[in-house]
Structure formats: C-alpha cells, structure tokens
Design an enzyme around this catalytic site. Structure first.
Site, PDB file in Angstrom:
ATOM      1  N   TYR A   1       0.736  -1.145   0.150  1.00  0.00           N
ATOM      2  CA  TYR A   1       0.080   0.034   0.014  1.00  0.00           C
ATOM      3  C   TYR A   1       0.904   1.226   0.096  1.00  0.00           C
ATOM      4  CZ  TYR A   1      -4.567  -1.826   0.692  1.00  0.00           C
ATOM      5  OH  TYR A   1      -5.849  -2.506   0.645  1.00  0.00           O
TER       6      TYR A   1
ATOM      7  N   ASP B   1      -6.400  -6.751   4.060  1.00  0.00           N
ATOM      8  CA  ASP B   1      -7.499  -6.381   3.528  1.00  0.00           C
ATOM      9  C   ASP B   1      -8.550  -7.444   2.849  1.00  0.00           C
ATOM     10  OD1 ASP B   1      -8.808  -4.218   2.216  1.00  0.00           O
ATOM     11  OD2 ASP B   1      -7.925  -4.880   0.172  1.00  0.00           O
TER      12      ASP B   1
ATOM     13  N   ASP C   1     -12.220  -9.011   4.618  1.00  0.00           N
ATOM     14  CA  ASP C   1     -13.430  -9.049   3.930  1.00  0.00           C
ATOM     15  C   ASP C   1     -14.199 -10.405   4.045  1.00  0.00           C
ATOM     16  OD1 ASP C   1     -13.401  -6.402   3.185  1.00  0.00           O
ATOM     17  OD2 ASP C   1     -14.161  -6.658   1.314  1.00  0.00           O
TER      18      ASP C   1
ATOM     19  N   LYS D   1       3.152 -15.560   2.882  1.00  0.00           N
ATOM     20  CA  LYS D   1       3.375 -16.365   1.452  1.00  0.00           C
ATOM     21  C   LYS D   1       4.848 -16.539   1.560  1.00  0.00           C
ATOM     22  CE  LYS D   1       1.898 -18.002  -2.198  1.00  0.00           C
ATOM     23  NZ  LYS D   1       1.049 -19.180  -2.364  1.00  0.00           N
TER      24      LYS D   1
ATOM     25  N   ASP E   1      -2.854 -18.149   0.720  1.00  0.00           N
ATOM     26  CA  ASP E   1      -3.801 -18.933  -0.123  1.00  0.00           C
ATOM     27  C   ASP E   1      -4.632 -19.878   0.585  1.00  0.00           C
ATOM     28  OD1 ASP E   1      -1.453 -20.008   0.249  1.00  0.00           O
ATOM     29  OD2 ASP E   1      -1.395 -21.087  -1.916  1.00  0.00           O
TER      30      ASP E   1
HETATM   31  C1  IPM Z   1     -10.529  -1.119   3.927  1.00  0.00           C
HETATM   32  C2  IPM Z   1     -10.802  -0.534   2.282  1.00  0.00           C
HETATM   33  C3  IPM Z   1      -9.608   0.396   1.982  1.00  0.00           C
HETATM   34  C4  IPM Z   1      -8.297  -0.558   2.117  1.00  0.00           C
HETATM   35  C5  IPM Z   1      -9.807   0.795   0.629  1.00  0.00           C
HETATM   36  C6  IPM Z   1     -11.065   1.906   0.648  1.00  0.00           C
HETATM   37  C7  IPM Z   1      -8.718   2.030   0.517  1.00  0.00           C
HETATM   38  O1  IPM Z   1     -11.064  -1.516   1.395  1.00  0.00           O
HETATM   39  O2  IPM Z   1     -10.319  -0.469   4.745  1.00  0.00           O
HETATM   40  O3  IPM Z   1     -10.129  -2.422   3.806  1.00  0.00           O
HETATM   41  O4  IPM Z   1      -7.950  -1.199   1.157  1.00  0.00           O
HETATM   42  O5  IPM Z   1      -7.560  -0.509   3.260  1.00  0.00           O
HETATM   43 MG    MG Z   2     -10.861  -3.627   2.410  1.00  0.00          MG
END
Ligand code: IPM
Ligand code: MG
Length: 357
Positions: free
Chosen positions: A142, A248, A252, A192, A224
C-alpha cells in the site's frame, strides 16, 4: 469524562450511518453522565468536492486535536475516473499514515441472532465463529516505494513494492500477541513465505517476537491456504495477524462469512494519539441516500471506541446489549434480512438502538 470526537462521515452511505452512530453516542453519554464534543471534518470524495483534495490539512489537524476519530466510508463511482493521486481512497490511506495507525483490529464474530444470514453451512457455523483479524495498516504494498509506471521493452508496465522492516513487523506482532493473551491465546501469522522474501522476514520476526509471549501458541499459514481454511473451518482461528494487503482481503472474507459485513466494526490504533474507528464495509454508493443502509457496524464502532480509547467498559457494553436486544426482537436492515423478522431502514434502526438504551 469529557470526550472530544472528530467525525468524518465521508461519502455514499457514510453520512447516514454516521448520523445514527452519533445519536447512539450522545444517548449513551447522557445516560452515563459524560460530555461529548464533536467536530466534523471532510475526507474522501466529500473533501475533493469541497476543496479539491481527499485529505485537507484541516482534517488532519482536527483528528490530531481529538481524543478519537469516527469515520463513515469513502469513495464512489463519481470519483473513480480521477487522477489516482487524489482519489477518495487516498484520503483514508493518508489519515492512517498521518496518525500512524499501524494496527487495524477487525473482529469477525457471528451474532447468534443472525446465524441464518451466514453464508456457511449450518454444521460449519455451529462450530463457532469468533476471529480477530489484526491487519498491519501503514506498510506493505500500500505504501512501499518505489511504485508507479514505467516502460519495459516499449510497453507500459506498473509496479508496487511490498516492503516491511523488522520493527514494523515486530510492533504489529506484539499488538496481536497482546490481543491473543486476552482471548484464546492462539495466534496464526499469515504470509506467503514459500514465495516472497518479505514474507520470509515476516515469519522470522513473528517467531522471535511471539517467543516473548510463551503462553501464546503461534502458528503460520500461507495466505492462499488461510483463505480456504476460513471457509472450510473458521472455528480453528482465534487471532490472525497479517500484512496490509493480505489483511485487506482476508478481513473482507472473514466478515462476510458471518453473513453481515454491515455489522462489523473496526479499530485502527497507533503508538499514541487518537485511534480511528470505522465500519469494515465501504460507502455502498448504490444504496446511498435511500435510508436503507445498516448503521450497526458504525454504532458498534462507537462501542469499540468507548472501550479502547476511553476505557468505558460499561458504556460500550450498553451499546452492544442494545444492538443484541434489537436483533433479538427481530429487527433487520435489508442486508441481514433473510426470510424472517421486521425489515427497517437506517434511521429506524438507529432509533431502535437509542430506544433500547
Ligand atoms: C479497507 C478498504 C480500504 C483499504 C480502501 C477503501 C482504501 O478496502 O479499509 O479495507 O484497502 O484498506
Ligand atoms: Mg478492504
């Protein structure tokens, strides 16, 4: 207590969910006799529209001057075609970096009331699902340099750098160990290391740092495989620690298997200074302005803020219980409404939590 909170509603559903979270914050403060002082600051697309940049200096100053920061969400199609240097997301990444928020805590737990909303088979869900993802937030691909675009053999090529120093790895693993000590004492470091040099260093430093916590049982998993194991048997995980990009993606995944990305809060913390609290979900531009978004992730982010930034355990618990009570009575926003219960909108859900308090 006197709490100075900087509010950054942001874009899309951000302002709607923020409004409900603030009502809940004010209600719980009044109930327990605390004073809340709020200031609203611009970030993301809202800041681009007003000032031409996603993170105005005044916003950083307002955050620094506060005890804690509450964020809605940033981004949307309106700003997708923008110069990448001033996209809304740059505002979020910028404030994380400016406040030194290297530790992102993303709890993924199943609300028993919402078990039906989970995407996993009932026999898997019944094993339990209570994971804390500790994501490194200010390093890796990032932020790594060099980054950008170049020409290779006459064609465009683009690149990023996934880089971590020992001290960056050490401090995030330490945070994860401290959290593991307060939970099930099991820590899984995800990397990884079979391919990436940066992961080999990550693993080496993780082993050495976790050794300072003999009670914490450290394991390692390739990313993975971790993505697969989260679906196959999520009950094996207690605390997961991983680098920015893997975190990230996995956070999710961990959140959606609970069935309710609209339910999950997060905290981002640094070495000192104000921490930042935000829902895990994004700005959901498709449903913005319709008063149907789920405000509970932001409301639960307020609870995390009271607990982590102010040590107000009873107040945080009151919010958690109010949310549980509303769910137990069958109220659901569209995202968590699966077959049964009463469908309500965003402000109605906020009102229900306020009433339950
Ligand atoms: C998160 C989001 C952010 C990230 C984006 C919006 C920049 O996906 O907070 O997980 O990738 O960190
Ligand atoms: Mg995210």
């Amino acid at each position: 207590m006197n709490m100075k909170i900087c509010l950054m509603p942001g874009d899309g559903i951000g302002p709607e969910i923020m409004a409900q979270a603030v009502r809940v914050l004010e209600t719980v403060a009044a109930k327990f006799g605390h004073a809340v002082q709020t200031e609203t600051a611009l970030i993301g697309g809202a800041a681009i529209d007003a000032m031409g940049i996603p993170l105005p200096e005044a916003t950083v100053a307002a955050c620094r001057a506060s005890d804690a920061v509450l964020l809605g969400a940033v981004g949307g199609p309106k700003w997708d075609a923008m110069d990448p240097a001033i996209r809304p997301e740059k505002g979020l990444l910028g404030i994380r970096k400016a406040l030194g928020l290297f530790a992102n805590l993303r709890p993924a737990a199943l609300f028993p009331e919402l078990a039906r909303a989970s995407y996993l088979r009932p026999d898997i869900v019944s094993q339990g699902l209570d994971i804390m993802v500790v994501r490194e937030l200010t390093g890796g691909a990032y932020f790594g340099e060099p980054r950008g675009e170049t020409l290779v053999n006459g064609e465009r090529a683009a690149f990023n750098t996934m880089i971590y120093s020992e001290s960056e790895i050490e401090r995030i693993v330490r945070v994860a160990c401290e959290i593991a000590m307060k939970r099930g004492k099991r820590l899984c470091s995800v990397d990884k290391a079979n391919v990436l040099d940066v992961s080999r260093l990550w693993r080496e430093v993780a082993v050495r740092t976790a050794a300072e916590y003999p009670e914490v049982e450290l394991s390692h998993m390739y990313v993975d495989n971790a993505a697969m194991q989260l679906i196959r048997d999520p009950s094996q995980f207690d605390v997961i620690v991983t680098e920015n990009l893997f975190g990230d993606i996995l956070s999710d995944e961990a959140s959606i298997i609970t069935g309710s990305i609209g339910m999950l809060p997060s905290a981002s913390m640094g070495a000192g200074g104000p921490a930042l609290f935000e829902p895990i979900h994004g700005s959901a531009p498709d449903i913005a302005g319709k008063d149907i978004a789920n405000p509970l992730a932001t409301i639960l982010s307020v609870s995390m803020m009271l607990r982590f930034s102010f040590g107000l355990e009873a107040e945080a618990g009151a919010i958690d219980s109010a949310v549980k009570a509303v769910l137990a009575r069958g109220y659901r926003t569209g995202d968590i409404h699966v077959g049964e219960g009463v469908k309500v909108g965003c402000s109605e859900m906020g009102q229900l939590v306020v009433d339950a308090l």
